[in-house]
Design an enzyme around this catalytic site. Sequence first.
Site, PDB file in Angstrom:
ATOM      1  N   GLY A  69      19.234  72.770  37.278  1.00  0.00           N
ATOM      2  CA  GLY A  69      19.264  73.308  36.357  1.00  0.00           C
ATOM      3  C   GLY A  69      20.220  73.120  35.688  1.00  0.00           C
ATOM      4  O   GLY A  69      20.559  72.958  34.591  1.00  0.00           O
ATOM      5  N   ARG A  70      21.519  74.162  35.956  1.00  0.00           N
ATOM      6  CA  ARG A  70      22.620  74.322  34.936  1.00  0.00           C
ATOM      7  C   ARG A  70      23.228  73.386  35.178  1.00  0.00           C
ATOM      8  O   ARG A  70      23.826  73.235  33.896  1.00  0.00           O
ATOM      9  CB  ARG A  70      23.722  75.229  36.078  1.00  0.00           C
ATOM     10  CG  ARG A  70      24.422  75.900  35.388  1.00  0.00           C
ATOM     11  CD  ARG A  70      25.421  76.765  36.417  1.00  0.00           C
ATOM     12  NE  ARG A  70      24.569  77.836  37.057  1.00  0.00           N
ATOM     13  CZ  ARG A  70      24.433  78.820  35.991  1.00  0.00           C
ATOM     14  NH1 ARG A  70      25.044  79.183  35.184  1.00  0.00           N
ATOM     15  NH2 ARG A  70      24.212  80.053  37.211  1.00  0.00           N
ATOM     16  N   CYS A  85      27.480  96.535  18.758  1.00  0.00           N
ATOM     17  CA  CYS A  85      27.750  97.643  19.638  1.00  0.00           C
ATOM     18  C   CYS A  85      28.077  98.248  20.517  1.00  0.00           C
ATOM     19  O   CYS A  85      27.170  99.281  21.054  1.00  0.00           O
ATOM     20  CB  CYS A  85      27.626  98.938  17.849  1.00  0.00           C
ATOM     21  SG  CYS A  85      27.427  98.607  16.443  1.00  0.00           S
ATOM     22  N   GLU A  86      28.891  97.717  21.540  1.00  0.00           N
ATOM     23  CA  GLU A  86      28.840  97.870  22.251  1.00  0.00           C
ATOM     24  C   GLU A  86      30.151  96.845  23.128  1.00  0.00           C
ATOM     25  O   GLU A  86      30.690  95.648  23.067  1.00  0.00           O
ATOM     26  CB  GLU A  86      27.527  97.103  23.281  1.00  0.00           C
ATOM     27  CG  GLU A  86      26.779  98.003  23.103  1.00  0.00           C
ATOM     28  CD  GLU A  86      26.005  97.385  24.499  1.00  0.00           C
ATOM     29  OE1 GLU A  86      26.060  97.531  25.768  1.00  0.00           O
ATOM     30  OE2 GLU A  86      24.647  97.663  24.723  1.00  0.00           O
ATOM     31  N   TYR A 107      27.414  88.214  33.457  1.00  0.00           N
ATOM     32  CA  TYR A 107      27.324  87.453  34.951  1.00  0.00           C
ATOM     33  C   TYR A 107      29.460  87.984  35.652  1.00  0.00           C
ATOM     34  O   TYR A 107      29.655  87.035  36.072  1.00  0.00           O
ATOM     35  CB  TYR A 107      27.132  86.189  35.006  1.00  0.00           C
ATOM     36  CG  TYR A 107      25.747  86.259  35.421  1.00  0.00           C
ATOM     37  CD1 TYR A 107      24.682  86.799  36.157  1.00  0.00           C
ATOM     38  CD2 TYR A 107      25.103  85.225  34.288  1.00  0.00           C
ATOM     39  CE1 TYR A 107      23.418  86.772  36.002  1.00  0.00           C
ATOM     40  CE2 TYR A 107      23.679  85.964  33.774  1.00  0.00           C
ATOM     41  CZ  TYR A 107      23.287  86.105  34.836  1.00  0.00           C
ATOM     42  OH  TYR A 107      21.457  85.701  34.569  1.00  0.00           O
ATOM     43  N   GLY A 157      20.475  74.856  41.994  1.00  0.00           N
ATOM     44  CA  GLY A 157      21.848  75.656  42.704  1.00  0.00           C
ATOM     45  C   GLY A 157      23.261  74.958  41.836  1.00  0.00           C
ATOM     46  O   GLY A 157      23.906  76.046  42.295  1.00  0.00           O
ATOM     47  N   ARG A 216      26.186  85.530  29.166  1.00  0.00           N
ATOM     48  CA  ARG A 216      26.708  85.060  30.335  1.00  0.00           C
ATOM     49  C   ARG A 216      27.791  86.336  31.144  1.00  0.00           C
ATOM     50  O   ARG A 216      28.262  86.489  31.912  1.00  0.00           O
ATOM     51  CB  ARG A 216      26.484  83.801  30.688  1.00  0.00           C
ATOM     52  CG  ARG A 216      25.638  82.856  30.417  1.00  0.00           C
ATOM     53  CD  ARG A 216      25.438  81.773  30.820  1.00  0.00           C
ATOM     54  NE  ARG A 216      25.866  81.692  32.267  1.00  0.00           N
ATOM     55  CZ  ARG A 216      26.910  81.256  33.132  1.00  0.00           C
ATOM     56  NH1 ARG A 216      27.931  81.447  31.390  1.00  0.00           N
ATOM     57  NH2 ARG A 216      27.561  81.645  34.106  1.00  0.00           N
TER      58      ARG A 216
HETATM   59  C1  LIG Z   1      17.215  79.527  38.632  1.00  0.00           C
HETATM   60  C2  LIG Z   1      16.163  78.408  39.676  1.00  0.00           C
HETATM   61  C3  LIG Z   1      16.320  77.421  39.911  1.00  0.00           C
HETATM   62  C4  LIG Z   1      17.315  76.474  39.060  1.00  0.00           C
HETATM   63  O1  LIG Z   1      19.163  77.167  39.369  1.00  0.00           O
HETATM   64  P1  LIG Z   1      20.090  76.592  39.180  1.00  0.00           P
HETATM   65  O2  LIG Z   1      21.367  77.566  39.518  1.00  0.00           O
HETATM   66  O3  LIG Z   1      20.048  76.793  37.119  1.00  0.00           O
HETATM   67  O4  LIG Z   1      20.306  74.811  38.992  1.00  0.00           O
HETATM   68  C5  LIG Z   1      15.954  76.816  40.608  1.00  0.00           C
HETATM   69  N1  LIG Z   1      14.327  76.839  41.129  1.00  0.00           N
HETATM   70  C6  LIG Z   1      13.872  78.604  41.102  1.00  0.00           C
HETATM   71  C7  LIG Z   1      13.344  78.401  41.981  1.00  0.00           C
HETATM   72  C8  LIG Z   1      14.566  79.291  40.726  1.00  0.00           C
HETATM   73  O5  LIG Z   1      14.546  80.039  39.820  1.00  0.00           O
END
Ligand SMILES: *Cc1c(COP(=O)(O)O)cnc(C)c1O
Length: 422
Positions: free
Chosen positions: A277-278, A346-347, A318, A239, A314
């Site tokens: 992840g991000r 087409c949106e 978002y 996150g 995105r």
């Molecule tokens: C999406 C997700 C992550 C990764 O979130 P990031 O914002 O990309 O770091 C980690 N754990 C779980 C359970 C997720 O669903």
Amino acid sequence: MDHFNYRDGQLYAEDVSVAEIAASVGTPFYVYSTATLVRHFQLFDDALDGMDHCICYAMKAASNQAILKTLGNLGAGMDVVSGGEYRRALSAGIPPEKVVFSGVGKTLEEITFALQNGIRQFNVESDSELEQISSIAASMNKIAPIAIRINPDVDAQTHEKIATGKAENKFGIPISRARDVYSKASQMPGISVVGIDLHIGSQLTDLEPFKEAYQKLADLTQVLRQDGHKIKRLDLGGGLGIPYEKNKSAPPLPEEYGKMVRKVLGHLDCEIEIEPGRLIVGNAGILVSSVLGVKNGDNRNFLILDAAMNDLIRPAMYDAYHDIIPVKQPSSPQAETVYDVVGPVCETGDTFAKKRKMPELSESDLVAFRSAGAYGAVMSSEYNTRPLIPEVMVNKNKFSIIRKRPSYEEIIYRDIIPDWLE
Ligand SMILES: *Cc1c(COP(=O)(O)O)cnc(C)c1O
């Protein structure tokens, strides 16, 4: 910091000219930088140095096996949220004992397959899932290692579609019910409790919500230990946000995050598991696109690109901001124009940016969307029968296509015409 910089008036990905890749691969396409991936992984690894830890990359952010292998070679585990991701992780050579299975709903087939092939832990999201995992494991004479995902009811202060730690969200078990659920889990035949899990949301730009959640986690750890449970692992989720927009206050760095984790949880003598992840892949990828043309509307200039919302959703989904820069470095001073940057779909939702001040561009110029590595290629679709765009990986002065553009035949011939229509 990333490795996409101007050099001699041209945008480079590490030591490769982006225009050269475009000439070879055709636009639009994604490019990832190996050096940036490695750097971001190491930032987390360094941040947790001295604590027993495992970095389980949340592969839903970008799941190409070349990315997984790059991170796997550094010792990364994987956080997977489906049987498909589980298979992909194993196929990329990630050892199953480093794969964590998260996600709000897991099918019988997915649970069985993971138990057959091995798993680090299931992050369990409900009572019914717990019972299901136990009975499947017991029927296979196996013990499933599990952590319960706790919903700590904190406000992650992020976009509502990616906040996951409030009581009203569908994720996890309310923290008030944790003792009860852990007590049940400890009596189930196919279950071994190994820890506690939480994940409060994505693109967090402040440490406070993390801290609040982790303090609740620390208290809960002590309560559960008093109840007799062996809590040896704390999964803190992912996150941590990335800076999408220049001149906005930057999110905290992994180093500051690590310091806070040490302070709040360091005394518990637990293995720390994180699922970024991000932050690992976001700034390690760009999307490159060509200008199809400029259309002058009533007091608006539309910059029409060959990339569209199906390639990068995105902004539409978002309201996300992406920096869009020309691949050929603008000379200074260069005339600037205000564009609405749009794709051909087409949106009206197929709009990447509104009233964006940019250097003047014209047909066939190349542009790059920065910070497009996370939730870019993985969320793409073939809407409007537009082929999925290629993914390319750069490593120093080399580049390689890591997912090729499918042919129109491959796309169209997936349809099956029933015989009554023949
Ligand atoms: C999406 C997700 C992550 C990764 O979130 P990031 O914002 O990309 O770091 C980690 N754990 C779980 C359970 C997720 O669903």
